[in-house]
Design an enzyme around this catalytic site. Structure first.
Site, PDB file in Angstrom:
ATOM      1  N   ASP A 224       6.943  42.704  80.296  1.00 30.63           N
ATOM      2  CA  ASP A 224       7.492  41.791  80.467  1.00 30.63           C
ATOM      3  C   ASP A 224       9.015  43.358  80.172  1.00 30.63           C
ATOM      4  O   ASP A 224       8.391  44.694  79.573  1.00 30.63           O
ATOM      5  CB  ASP A 224       7.718  40.734  80.165  1.00 30.63           C
ATOM      6  CG  ASP A 224       9.099  40.014  80.626  1.00 30.63           C
ATOM      7  OD1 ASP A 224       9.614  39.963  82.022  1.00 30.63           O
ATOM      8  OD2 ASP A 224       9.341  39.406  79.963  1.00 30.63           O
TER       9      ASP A 224
ATOM     10  N   ASP B  77      12.753  42.137  79.786  1.00 26.78           N
ATOM     11  CA  ASP B  77      14.369  41.596  79.119  1.00 26.78           C
ATOM     12  C   ASP B  77      12.298  40.757  77.931  1.00 26.78           C
ATOM     13  O   ASP B  77      12.158  39.339  77.563  1.00 26.78           O
ATOM     14  CB  ASP B  77      14.171  40.238  79.463  1.00 26.78           C
ATOM     15  CG  ASP B  77      15.101  41.133  80.921  1.00 26.78           C
ATOM     16  OD1 ASP B  77      16.166  41.783  80.466  1.00 26.78           O
ATOM     17  OD2 ASP B  77      14.887  40.864  82.310  1.00 26.78           O
TER      18      ASP B  77
END
Length: 577
Positions: A137, A139
């Protein structure tokens, strides 16, 4: 049959002697000194993180045996009718003082048995030797943000409520409160409360009111949030699992607090939806993205460590891909800042605006190629190519086009539901959770204050457990004093992490809902990706065998490699001739 000896070993200065507290299952034995050279083969390993199990009967039982001279502590706990109330009081307090003395003698050794915050912890056995493909991912996985970002999100969403939803101007008096809430909390949309001890405002709710509100201490499962923590399909609660949800919880509490202080009648459901919409606008309308892009240095941290991890994986020939809900322009500028302009050379596939968790379940959305300038292509995607950027799509199509299936894939994310749950349950990928709060909590656990509190808390709990059998008024009066002391210490151990809601991982002696979900959906977890730099790609992670309630508390369990700052002394049982 030779009894099993359980040892608690405490190194003295210069490691020349060991103090061993022995408790044999069949009889108590006195405290004694053992010469290290002569008895080296009998040394048990130092206490591990589960030292609390030691005191639930072992230290207490030994003290009782010493005090009474009985062959085992059960004889010492028998109440005699000839003992006067004052005699019982004096005897119980002598047991208390001796237990506390022996318990506190262990604190120096326990303090040395600290946990390394840079450790990777395992819920399931997993070898990096088997991992060929690494997914990420963006963030709070590749990019870590400072607390300034939470303040920014709070302020923008608060102003949206005032300007676009016509909320009172008085809300501008409220500012973001760092360390007020923690992830994993449930918010009751209709009853306007954080389901722990706080109302929808900034003040705690007395236990009696909470019990009355829910007709007891149990919240029915059908009232809880859905699988992804959302309040939908009849569920009245929302679970906040995302790090980005901290400003949202703050704002909910502040608005509720304002309405309650000013006796303003309002509909809780409308308030929840308005705050949710305002927070969503901060992301969807690109307000947060533009603010971060304009001041990277103020909002983004941990850049060098992320670059080092990606470089290490790339040089070892690992495949890498990125699946994020963030837009490409935001990711590109962030990765340029963290890694450099050539960051895309490290990744085999880059997917933006993926719309997780829908990406893992919805087969209907096809991939769409997007240019560096944001221009969308309309051609069908037959192959996911390195150097190109893709938008949306779904995991089923991803698996078909890449063939990256099963346990050779390891995906990292910070959101237990949106990033990890479906991959574990439906697709068989290995999963790694990034928990930034972990580093802070471990540092607190390593402090002398916390070690002292937990050591004596477990010692006192064991004492209460054994002494509660004395039912005469004098004895019960003493035991009640101990119970009050225990309750005060339990509150202290909670407040040391967060004065409102305690630890992210534990509520008193039980794991939190967050912790239970973490253990279910993450094979491994760590504070940041930088922890990978401490391990080679042949390393196998082993979960510790934590004893069940009916198992021996001295199970010779393994501890995560690198977790302890000092080596173990091998554990073994001993026999007596």
């Amino acid at each position: 049959m030779t009894p099993l000896s359980l040892y608690l070993c405490s190194l003295l200065k210069k490691n020349k002697l060991l103090i061993c507290y022995n408790y044999l299952h069949t009889h108590g034995t006195p405290l004694h000194l053992v010469d290290r050279a002569a008895r080296k083969t009998r040394l048990a390993r130092l206490l591990d993180m589960n030292f609390r199990a030691v005191f639930r009967g072992r230290v207490t039982g030994k003290v009782l045996a010493q005090q009474s001279g009985a062959k085992n502590y059960r004889e010492a706990t028998m109440c005699t009718s000839s003992a006067s109330g004052q005699d019982m009081t004096n005897w119980l307090w002598s047991i208390y003082n001796e237990t506390k003395k022996q318990t506190e003698a262990l604190i120096p050794v326990i303090s040395k048995n600290s946990v390394n915050p840079n450790t990777i912890f395992a819920n399931n056995e997993m070898s990096l030797h088997d991992i060929e493909i690494y997914g990420f991912d963006y963030d709070y996985t590749l990019a870590f943000y400072s607390r300034h970002l939470h303040t920014l999100i709070f302020n923008i969403a608060r102003d949206i409520l005032i300007q676009e939803h016509r909320y009172p101007e008085g809300l501008r008096e409220y500012e973001y409160i760092p360390n007020f809430v923690v992830r994993g909390l449930h918010y009751d949309v209709q009853k306007v409360s954080m389901v722990d001890m706080y109302n929808g405002g900034l003040h705690p709710v007395p236990d009696k009111e909470v019990i009355a509100m829910y007709d007891g201490c149990h919240v029915p499962l059908e009232n809880m949030s859905d699988f992804y923590g959302k309040s939908s399909h009849g569920h009245t609660m929302k679970q906040f699992m995302d790090i980005f949800s901290l400003p949202e919880m703050n704002l909910l509490c502040c608005v509720n607090d304002y309405f309650m202080k000013h006796n303003i009648d309002y509909e809780p459901v409308h308030l929840y939806k308005d705050v949710k919409a305002a927070i969503g606008d901060v992301h969807v309308k690109g307000i947060m993205y533009r603010a971060v892009e304009a001041d990277m240095e103020n909002y983004i941290s941990y850049g060098e460590q992320t670059h080092a991890v990606l470089k290490k994986l790339y040089e070892d020939g690992k495949k890498m891909f990125l699946i994020t809900n963030s837009p490409f322009d935001f990711v590109d500028r962030g990765m340029n800042y963290i890694v450099g302009k050539d960051w895309r050379d490290l990744f085999d596939i880059v997917i933006v605006q993926a719309d997780k968790p829908g990406f893992f379940n919805d087969r209907r959305k096809p991939f769409r190629r997007v240019t560096d300038k944001g221009v969308l292509h309309w051609d069908r995607i037959h192959k996911l190519e390195k150097g190109k950027i893709y938008k949306q799509g779904n995991l089923y199509e991803f698996l078909r086009l890449t063939g990256w299936r099963g346990s050779k894939v390891l995906y990292f994310g910070d959101h237990i539901y949106s990033d990890l749950a479906d991959l574990t349950l439906k697709h068989g990928w290995r999963t790694g959770a990034i928990i930034p709060e972990l580093r802070k909590e471990i540092k607190i656990m390593n402090t002398e204050q916390y070690v002292h509190l937990m050591t004596w808390l477990q010692g006192l709990t064991g004492l209460i457990e054994h002494m509660q059998v004395h039912r005469d008024p004098a004895s019960q009066s003493v035991v009640q004093e101990w119970i009050k002391e225990r309750e005060a210490m339990r509150s202290q151990t909670k407040d040391i992490f967060n004065s409102q809601f305690g630890s992210l991982f534990r509520t008193y002696h039980n794991p939190t809902y967050f912790s239970r979900r973490l253990s279910r959906f993450a094979d491994i977890y760590m504070a940041s990706l930088s922890c990978l730099l401490n391990y080679d790609f042949q390393h196998t992670f082993f979960p510790r065998r934590t004893p069940l309630q009916h198992e021996s508390p001295f199970w010779p369990e393994q501890t995560s490699a690198g977790a302890l700052k000092m080596p173990f002394i091998p554990h073994r049982t001993t026999t007596e001739e």
